[in-house]
Motif scaffolding. Sequence first.
Motif, PDB file in Angstrom:
ATOM      1  N   ASP A   1     -21.864   5.106   1.218  1.00 59.16           N
ATOM      2  CA  ASP A   1     -21.694   4.481   0.430  1.00 59.16           C
ATOM      3  C   ASP A   1     -21.947   3.133  -0.304  1.00 59.16           C
TER       4      ASP A   1
ATOM      5  N   ALA B   1     -24.259   1.279  -5.257  1.00 67.73           N
ATOM      6  CA  ALA B   1     -22.893   1.151  -6.581  1.00 67.73           C
ATOM      7  C   ALA B   1     -22.164   0.035  -7.883  1.00 67.73           C
TER       8      ALA B   1
ATOM      9  N   HIS C   1     -21.006   4.715  -5.749  1.00 71.95           N
ATOM     10  CA  HIS C   1     -20.141   5.148  -6.534  1.00 71.95           C
ATOM     11  C   HIS C   1     -20.035   4.291  -7.713  1.00 71.95           C
TER      12      HIS C   1
ATOM     13  N   GLY D   1     -19.199   2.136 -10.659  1.00 71.16           N
ATOM     14  CA  GLY D   1     -18.149   1.628 -11.942  1.00 71.16           C
ATOM     15  C   GLY D   1     -18.833   1.713 -13.084  1.00 71.16           C
TER      16      GLY D   1
ATOM     17  N   GLU E   1     -16.853   6.053 -10.786  1.00 77.01           N
ATOM     18  CA  GLU E   1     -16.109   6.641 -10.458  1.00 77.01           C
ATOM     19  C   GLU E   1     -15.011   6.841 -11.527  1.00 77.01           C
TER      20      GLU E   1
ATOM     21  N   TYR F   1      -8.635   0.256  -9.541  1.00 75.85           N
ATOM     22  CA  TYR F   1      -9.873   0.176  -8.819  1.00 75.85           C
ATOM     23  C   TYR F   1      -9.619   1.516  -7.338  1.00 75.85           C
TER      24      TYR F   1
ATOM     25  N   ASP G   1     -11.205   4.808  -5.420  1.00 76.76           N
ATOM     26  CA  ASP G   1     -11.895   5.130  -4.382  1.00 76.76           C
ATOM     27  C   ASP G   1     -10.437   5.649  -3.242  1.00 76.76           C
TER      28      ASP G   1
ATOM     29  N   ILE H   1     -20.369  -2.826   1.668  1.00 79.72           N
ATOM     30  CA  ILE H   1     -19.754  -3.453   0.457  1.00 79.72           C
ATOM     31  C   ILE H   1     -19.554  -5.549   0.432  1.00 79.72           C
TER      32      ILE H   1
ATOM     33  N   GLN I   1     -14.780  -8.077  -0.892  1.00 82.37           N
ATOM     34  CA  GLN I   1     -13.685  -6.761  -0.673  1.00 82.37           C
ATOM     35  C   GLN I   1     -13.122  -6.387   0.539  1.00 82.37           C
TER      36      GLN I   1
ATOM     37  N   HIS J   1      -9.344  -5.272   0.041  1.00 82.11           N
ATOM     38  CA  HIS J   1      -9.142  -4.013  -0.288  1.00 82.11           C
ATOM     39  C   HIS J   1     -10.063  -2.693   0.501  1.00 82.11           C
TER      40      HIS J   1
HETATM   41  N1  ARG Z   1     -18.667  -1.306  -8.298  1.00 84.14           N
HETATM   42  C1  ARG Z   1     -17.843  -1.941  -7.690  1.00 84.14           C
HETATM   43  C2  ARG Z   1     -18.749  -3.248  -7.686  1.00 84.14           C
HETATM   44  O1  ARG Z   1     -18.880  -3.808  -8.001  1.00 84.14           O
HETATM   45  C3  ARG Z   1     -19.027  -1.630  -5.746  1.00 84.14           C
HETATM   46  C4  ARG Z   1     -18.000  -0.034  -5.414  1.00 84.14           C
HETATM   47  C5  ARG Z   1     -18.592  -0.114  -4.050  1.00 84.14           C
HETATM   48  N2  ARG Z   1     -18.298   0.690  -3.289  1.00 84.14           N
HETATM   49  C6  ARG Z   1     -16.280   1.514  -3.370  1.00 84.14           C
HETATM   50  N3  ARG Z   1     -16.167   3.054  -2.967  1.00 84.14           N
HETATM   51  N4  ARG Z   1     -15.836   1.440  -3.611  1.00 84.14           N
HETATM   52  O2  ARG Z   1     -18.008  -3.643  -7.426  1.00 84.14           O
END
Ligand code: ARG
Length: 574
Positions: free
Chosen positions: A116, A119, A156, A158, A257, A312, A316, A336, A340, A343
């Motif tokens: 992953d 993203a 992934h 957003g 997503e 979010y 996930d 990531i 996070q 999370h």
């Molecule tokens: N789109 C999210 C961001 O910009 C990051 C996603 C990372 N991947 C995940 N599976 N949460 O913060």
Amino acid sequence: MNIKKVLDQSITRALQLAGASDSSAVIKQSQKAEFGQYQANGVMGAAKKLKMNPRELAAQVIEALDLPLAEKVEIAGPGFINIHLDAQAVAAALSKLHTDSMLGIEAPPRQSYVIDYSAPNLAKEMHIGHLRSTTMGDAAARILDFLGHDVTRANHVGDWGAQFGSLLAYMDQLEQSGEILSTELKDLEVFYKKASALFKSDEEFAIRARAYVVRLQSGDDRCLELWQQFISESINHCQGVYDKLNITLTRQDIKAESSYNDDLAVVVSELKDKGLLEISDGAKCVFLEEFKGKDDKPLPAIVQKSDGGYPYLASDIAALRYRSQTLNADNALYFIDARQRLHMRQLFAVSKAAGYLTQSKVFKHLPFGVILKDDGTPFKTRDGADVKLIDVIDEAIERAFRLVTSKNPDLDETIRRNISEVVGVGAIKYAELSKNRTTDYIFDWDTMLSFEGNTAPYLQYAYTRIRSIFRRAEIDSTSLDSKIVLQHPVEFALAVKLLQFPEAIDSVTDDFQANVLCNYLFEVSGQFMSFYEACPILNQDDEIKNSRLMIADITSKILKQGLELLGIQTVEKM
Ligand code: ARG
């Protein structure tokens, strides 16, 4: 062959034969030739357990040892074992690399991996913050591919959050007034700014924007049509960045997503069936023992908000469930941002409790720090906006062009442009990858674009220097004889270093710190330079000349392959 592993297994076996059954060899690489190339450090601990004199145990281990790779094995200090590798065994192992496309690496048992990475949120253009996840994830994907694993790249993106309400409301407004949307969308950043400004200043617009989110998520045709236009423009932009950055992601790797939308309600009902759901302030939450706030009260992991929307975390969980159950992945790596962390911990904990993440699977968060300016503040433009990634790439290429031109002004401009792309892009990626992943790092043009030090230009240049030996002497490296003879200590040291490529790759796959591979390649180049100074090549008799050319050729292969695994290209001349 992984020398360290071979030594580890042999000495651990010898320890067992000497009576230390649950001890292990603990092999360390040693840089100093006088200590032998490797050292086993585990004897002292083993002797302590057996209440034995460590040097005596070491002697018994050496007695029981069967190690064709070693020329000499000796006890050192309080009970270390120094292993001097045998030059002939090293030469023989090295000469095999010449025709081995894996360069000494044995393919591990095949496993499946989901990676992953990248993203971005599609509402805006990619900014410099996306560089880290994108380069590190891509390097991991390349390395795991190379090792023969089954790799799924998962982007992934957003594309489903609240910000799309403003975007859709604004798109609709423009279309109604007869504007041509596609030209408006050319600059996503400006478009997003205009939409968010309206959201803040115009109450009526804000009401419409909020209604759009609900309409979108419940599948309204008109909304989906507008949204699709925006998303596809945004994806074009990302793909342009990936192509320029030599990132292996394609449109097929996008699993957005929004693609989990239909699974969200299913996930919530499965959590309910497992007895995990509680309602708190109208929201559906999972409370788990391991998440407690300051006052020792459990913290909620919210899976459905009180207005019915899904956060979010919910998408996930749905994505993890899909990766684990549908893709059947043994491993997942999430590149990531460290911010996070909570999370990700909640994601894994809830998924375990729900039975989506079973014991045998290894799903890991690989956090990383942020990019800073040289004054230690976050990397932003002067007015506090995010720095666009595409601008950073273009600037890198432009700076590289000036550098290449100053080094080689007579080269044809098209060739210089070509080299600048490889050098500029290589420099920003290598600067990312050569730092410890978890800490913040300072983005500094001058260091990353220097031909000295642990940089991409230095390694790319080292590669071209080796290739030029062959060009100048008009020798085709595929025609070399396989025999290698190691005479000079510097030559021997380089040979051992080259055989350590599998060790470098193994340590990278331990916890995906690409800097281990960067350091390794940097050392290879450094040792090659010492070898090149100490060991003349072309004016030697045939046997030595052939052997040294072999060593040079294998060095260039390892540099090229190593850089390629990091997503960095090489050129033949620069
Ligand atoms: N789109 C999210 C961001 O910009 C990051 C996603 C990372 N991947 C995940 N599976 N949460 O913060």
